[in-house]
Design an enzyme around this catalytic site. Sequence first.
Site, PDB file in Angstrom:
ATOM      1  N   GLY A   1       0.836  -1.211   0.000  1.00 31.74           N
ATOM      2  CA  GLY A   1       0.000   0.000   0.000  1.00 31.74           C
ATOM      3  C   GLY A   1       0.868   1.256   0.000  1.00 31.74           C
ATOM      4  O   GLY A   1       0.634   2.196  -0.777  1.00 31.74           O
ATOM      5  N   SER A   6      -2.694 -13.044  -4.769  1.00 35.62           N
ATOM      6  CA  SER A   6      -1.390 -13.640  -4.463  1.00 35.62           C
ATOM      7  C   SER A   6      -1.207 -14.884  -5.320  1.00 35.62           C
ATOM      8  O   SER A   6      -2.185 -15.497  -5.760  1.00 35.62           O
ATOM      9  CB  SER A   6      -1.377 -14.003  -2.982  1.00 35.62           C
ATOM     10  OG  SER A   6      -0.437 -15.007  -2.744  1.00 35.62           O
ATOM     11  N   SER A   7       0.052 -15.295  -5.520  1.00 31.22           N
ATOM     12  CA  SER A   7       0.327 -16.471  -6.353  1.00 31.22           C
ATOM     13  C   SER A   7      -0.199 -17.760  -5.714  1.00 31.22           C
ATOM     14  O   SER A   7      -0.313 -18.776  -6.406  1.00 31.22           O
ATOM     15  CB  SER A   7       1.823 -16.601  -6.605  1.00 31.22           C
ATOM     16  OG  SER A   7       2.495 -16.740  -5.386  1.00 31.22           O
ATOM     17  N   CYS A   8      -0.529 -17.731  -4.415  1.00 32.94           N
ATOM     18  CA  CYS A   8      -0.989 -18.967  -3.769  1.00 32.94           C
ATOM     19  C   CYS A   8      -2.405 -19.351  -4.188  1.00 32.94           C
ATOM     20  O   CYS A   8      -2.911 -20.388  -3.771  1.00 32.94           O
ATOM     21  CB  CYS A   8      -0.877 -18.865  -2.258  1.00 32.94           C
ATOM     22  SG  CYS A   8      -2.024 -17.684  -1.594  1.00 32.94           S
ATOM     23  N   TYR A  36      -6.307 -18.775   3.237  1.00 27.31           N
ATOM     24  CA  TYR A  36      -5.901 -17.483   2.669  1.00 27.31           C
ATOM     25  C   TYR A  36      -6.154 -17.479   1.162  1.00 27.31           C
ATOM     26  O   TYR A  36      -6.708 -16.518   0.596  1.00 27.31           O
ATOM     27  CB  TYR A  36      -4.421 -17.293   2.986  1.00 27.31           C
ATOM     28  CG  TYR A  36      -3.731 -16.105   2.378  1.00 27.31           C
ATOM     29  CD1 TYR A  36      -3.927 -14.822   2.874  1.00 27.31           C
ATOM     30  CD2 TYR A  36      -2.819 -16.267   1.327  1.00 27.31           C
ATOM     31  CE1 TYR A  36      -3.250 -13.738   2.330  1.00 27.31           C
ATOM     32  CE2 TYR A  36      -2.146 -15.193   0.783  1.00 27.31           C
ATOM     33  CZ  TYR A  36      -2.365 -13.930   1.291  1.00 27.31           C
ATOM     34  OH  TYR A  36      -1.695 -12.856   0.754  1.00 27.31           O
ATOM     35  N   LYS A  75      -8.551 -15.135  -1.230  1.00 26.06           N
ATOM     36  CA  LYS A  75      -8.034 -14.349  -2.359  1.00 26.06           C
ATOM     37  C   LYS A  75      -8.777 -14.696  -3.658  1.00 26.06           C
ATOM     38  O   LYS A  75      -9.041 -13.821  -4.484  1.00 26.06           O
ATOM     39  CB  LYS A  75      -6.527 -14.592  -2.533  1.00 26.06           C
ATOM     40  CG  LYS A  75      -5.689 -13.971  -1.432  1.00 26.06           C
ATOM     41  CD  LYS A  75      -5.792 -12.461  -1.487  1.00 26.06           C
ATOM     42  CE  LYS A  75      -4.836 -11.766  -0.562  1.00 26.06           C
ATOM     43  NZ  LYS A  75      -5.064 -10.314  -0.520  1.00 26.06           N
ATOM     44  N   PRO A 107       0.410 -10.774  -7.428  1.00 25.60           N
ATOM     45  CA  PRO A 107       1.867 -10.661  -7.353  1.00 25.60           C
ATOM     46  C   PRO A 107       2.547 -11.950  -6.913  1.00 25.60           C
ATOM     47  O   PRO A 107       1.980 -12.735  -6.156  1.00 25.60           O
ATOM     48  CB  PRO A 107       2.090  -9.572  -6.300  1.00 25.60           C
ATOM     49  CG  PRO A 107       0.803  -9.377  -5.596  1.00 25.60           C
ATOM     50  CD  PRO A 107      -0.285 -10.033  -6.390  1.00 25.60           C
ATOM     51  N   HIS A 123       8.157 -13.337   5.832  1.00 24.06           N
ATOM     52  CA  HIS A 123       8.461 -14.091   4.612  1.00 24.06           C
ATOM     53  C   HIS A 123       9.965 -14.351   4.524  1.00 24.06           C
ATOM     54  O   HIS A 123      10.741 -13.839   5.326  1.00 24.06           O
ATOM     55  CB  HIS A 123       7.984 -13.305   3.392  1.00 24.06           C
ATOM     56  CG  HIS A 123       6.497 -13.244   3.266  1.00 24.06           C
ATOM     57  ND1 HIS A 123       5.785 -12.067   3.221  1.00 24.06           N
ATOM     58  CD2 HIS A 123       5.573 -14.225   3.184  1.00 24.06           C
ATOM     59  CE1 HIS A 123       4.493 -12.333   3.105  1.00 24.06           C
ATOM     60  NE2 HIS A 123       4.342 -13.621   3.081  1.00 24.06           N
TER      61      HIS A 123
HETATM   62  N1  LIG Z   1       4.235  -9.485   0.667  1.00 27.80           N
HETATM   63  C1  LIG Z   1       4.143 -10.363  -0.297  1.00 27.80           C
HETATM   64  O1  LIG Z   1       5.081 -11.104  -0.586  1.00 27.80           O
HETATM   65  C2  LIG Z   1       2.872 -10.508  -1.082  1.00 27.80           C
HETATM   66  C3  LIG Z   1       2.861 -11.451  -2.104  1.00 27.80           C
HETATM   67  C4  LIG Z   1       1.702 -11.614  -2.845  1.00 27.80           C
HETATM   68  C5  LIG Z   1       0.602 -10.821  -2.558  1.00 27.80           C
HETATM   69  N2  LIG Z   1       0.643  -9.909  -1.563  1.00 27.80           N
HETATM   70  C6  LIG Z   1      -0.579  -9.130  -1.337  1.00 27.80           C
HETATM   71  O2  LIG Z   1      -0.275  -7.753  -1.341  1.00 27.80           O
HETATM   72  C7  LIG Z   1      -1.154  -7.092  -0.432  1.00 27.80           C
HETATM   73  C8  LIG Z   1      -0.347  -6.253   0.542  1.00 27.80           C
HETATM   74  O3  LIG Z   1       0.542  -7.089   1.267  1.00 27.80           O
HETATM   75  P1  LIG Z   1       1.741  -6.486   2.114  1.00 27.80           P
HETATM   76  O4  LIG Z   1       2.885  -7.396   1.905  1.00 27.80           O
HETATM   77  O5  LIG Z   1       1.859  -5.039   1.839  1.00 27.80           O
HETATM   78  O6  LIG Z   1       1.228  -6.729   3.583  1.00 27.80           O
HETATM   79  P2  LIG Z   1       1.298  -5.736   4.860  1.00 27.80           P
HETATM   80  O7  LIG Z   1       2.546  -4.950   4.823  1.00 27.80           O
HETATM   81  O8  LIG Z   1       1.011  -6.597   6.045  1.00 27.80           O
HETATM   82  O9  LIG Z   1       0.099  -4.763   4.574  1.00 27.80           O
HETATM   83  C9  LIG Z   1      -1.237  -5.142   4.788  1.00 27.80           C
HETATM   84  C10 LIG Z   1      -1.907  -4.012   5.498  1.00 27.80           C
HETATM   85  O10 LIG Z   1      -3.292  -4.343   5.689  1.00 27.80           O
HETATM   86  C11 LIG Z   1      -3.639  -3.920   6.983  1.00 27.80           C
HETATM   87  N3  LIG Z   1      -4.819  -4.643   7.473  1.00 27.80           N
HETATM   88  C12 LIG Z   1      -4.914  -5.944   7.825  1.00 27.80           C
HETATM   89  N4  LIG Z   1      -6.160  -6.199   8.269  1.00 27.80           N
HETATM   90  C13 LIG Z   1      -6.858  -5.043   8.184  1.00 27.80           C
HETATM   91  C14 LIG Z   1      -8.171  -4.658   8.521  1.00 27.80           C
HETATM   92  N5  LIG Z   1      -9.051  -5.549   9.017  1.00 27.80           N
HETATM   93  N6  LIG Z   1      -8.547  -3.376   8.335  1.00 27.80           N
HETATM   94  C15 LIG Z   1      -7.669  -2.470   7.836  1.00 27.80           C
HETATM   95  N7  LIG Z   1      -6.403  -2.756   7.505  1.00 27.80           N
HETATM   96  C16 LIG Z   1      -5.999  -4.038   7.686  1.00 27.80           C
HETATM   97  C17 LIG Z   1      -2.422  -4.207   7.815  1.00 27.80           C
HETATM   98  O11 LIG Z   1      -2.463  -3.495   9.026  1.00 27.80           O
HETATM   99  P3  LIG Z   1      -1.846  -4.188  10.378  1.00 27.80           P
HETATM  100  O12 LIG Z   1      -0.469  -4.641  10.018  1.00 27.80           O
HETATM  101  O13 LIG Z   1      -1.905  -3.088  11.368  1.00 27.80           O
HETATM  102  O14 LIG Z   1      -2.760  -5.325  10.684  1.00 27.80           O
HETATM  103  C18 LIG Z   1      -1.315  -3.724   6.885  1.00 27.80           C
HETATM  104  O15 LIG Z   1      -1.125  -2.339   7.006  1.00 27.80           O
HETATM  105  C19 LIG Z   1      -1.988  -8.163   0.234  1.00 27.80           C
HETATM  106  O16 LIG Z   1      -3.223  -8.256  -0.412  1.00 27.80           O
HETATM  107  C20 LIG Z   1      -1.198  -9.416   0.013  1.00 27.80           C
HETATM  108  O17 LIG Z   1      -2.035 -10.529  -0.055  1.00 27.80           O
HETATM  109  C21 LIG Z   1       1.756  -9.733  -0.820  1.00 27.80           C
END
Ligand SMILES: NC(=O)c1ccc[n+]([C@@H]2O[C@H](COP(=O)([O-])OP(=O)(O)OC[C@H]3O[C@@H](n4cnc5c(N)ncnc54)[C@H](OP(=O)(O)O)[C@@H]3O)[C@@H](O)[C@H]2O)c1
Length: 307
Positions: free
Chosen positions: A3, A94-96, A123, A127, A154, A170
């Site tokens: 984000g 997500s790729s999963c 999860y 998704k 992603p 991760h």
């Molecule tokens: N990181 C990867 O490798 C990866 C790979 C594939 C896809 N993605 C996708 O990319 C997206 C972002 O992932 P990211 O890696 O940026 O994860 P992240 O850093 O954990 O960001 C997710 C955000 O969502 C917030 N959140 C969770 N539950 C919430 C709720 N109920 N209400 C409001 N906010 C909420 C979290 O806040 P808190 O931390 O305060 O709970 C955090 O700020 C996700 O959809 C994930 O599935 C990530």
Amino acid sequence: MVGAAIVRALRAQGQTNVVTRTHAELDLAEQAAVRAFFAAEKPAQVYLAAAKVGGIHANDTYPAEFIYQNLMIEANVIDAAFRSGVKKLLFLGSSCIYPRAAAQPMREDALLTGTLEPTNEPYAIAKIAGIKLCESYNRQYGVSHGIDYRSVMPTNLYGPGDSYHPENSHVIPALIRRFHQAKIENAPVVTVWGSGDPRREFLYVDDMAVASVHVMNLEKPLFDQYTQAMISHINVGSGEEVSIRELAETVGRIVGFLGDIRFDATKPDGAPRKLMDSTRLKTLGWQAGVGLEEGLARAYRDFLNPL
Ligand SMILES: NC(=O)c1ccc[n+]([C@@H]2O[C@H](COP(=O)([O-])OP(=O)(O)OC[C@H]3O[C@@H](n4cnc5c(N)ncnc54)[C@H](OP(=O)(O)O)[C@@H]3O)[C@@H](O)[C@H]2O)c1
């Protein structure tokens, strides 16, 4: 992590009116709060990057939270966006979502062709539901309300803003943390779980953000030409595969760890290979810009001095 990177990408492209909320400010699992937020802000476009995310350990330990939170976030945000008149939305999956035995590299049409990996099935199901929410709203309301809700999937992401939690992170942030710790403690050896042989794909988070904005802004006729109403999601990967052994050696070198790296082959390896087929997005004019070595160096700088 993602984000914040999307906000950086939008601002870099001159967007001055980006509305954000932290989890503490708005719980997206609360339907009434989400509807009130959208009714008040009436955004033109929505990037849905919020999700409950984590590695294998977290997914295995908290399956109820992973499915419930993610289903609620998606259902609340997508429906409230629609009710408030949002025309364009991008959902991050997500790729999963792909079957555990999907042919490599994994194409978009592998979705729902086989059994999912059990450790993160809750999860993944959430998704997949997010993709299907976007597609179903498009199919029912696309013409009547002029909406266009898209999804991107992603590969493994890393970079500034990553979580370095000792148990729930991760692989890249976990390795950075462990090699850094070993360096400052002058530890002679770091042991990495598994044989080191599995191959994985990684993408730097700011590349993912640029890809997200790119997909959001693609002209509809072009987007429609390369997608189908019920296979509408788009893979986002670097196309660069690396073994866990090569990855650990590279992280160790970048961190400045001078000891030995050992692999504990008694620990599980997971799938031998996980690579996205990102041909769709390449054809649509995007490709990764930051290589693994450069991305890891930036990630380590962020670990030492978070943004
Ligand atoms: N990181 C990867 O490798 C990866 C790979 C594939 C896809 N993605 C996708 O990319 C997206 C972002 O992932 P990211 O890696 O940026 O994860 P992240 O850093 O954990 O960001 C997710 C955000 O969502 C917030 N959140 C969770 N539950 C919430 C709720 N109920 N209400 C409001 N906010 C909420 C979290 O806040 P808190 O931390 O305060 O709970 C955090 O700020 C996700 O959809 C994930 O599935 C990530």
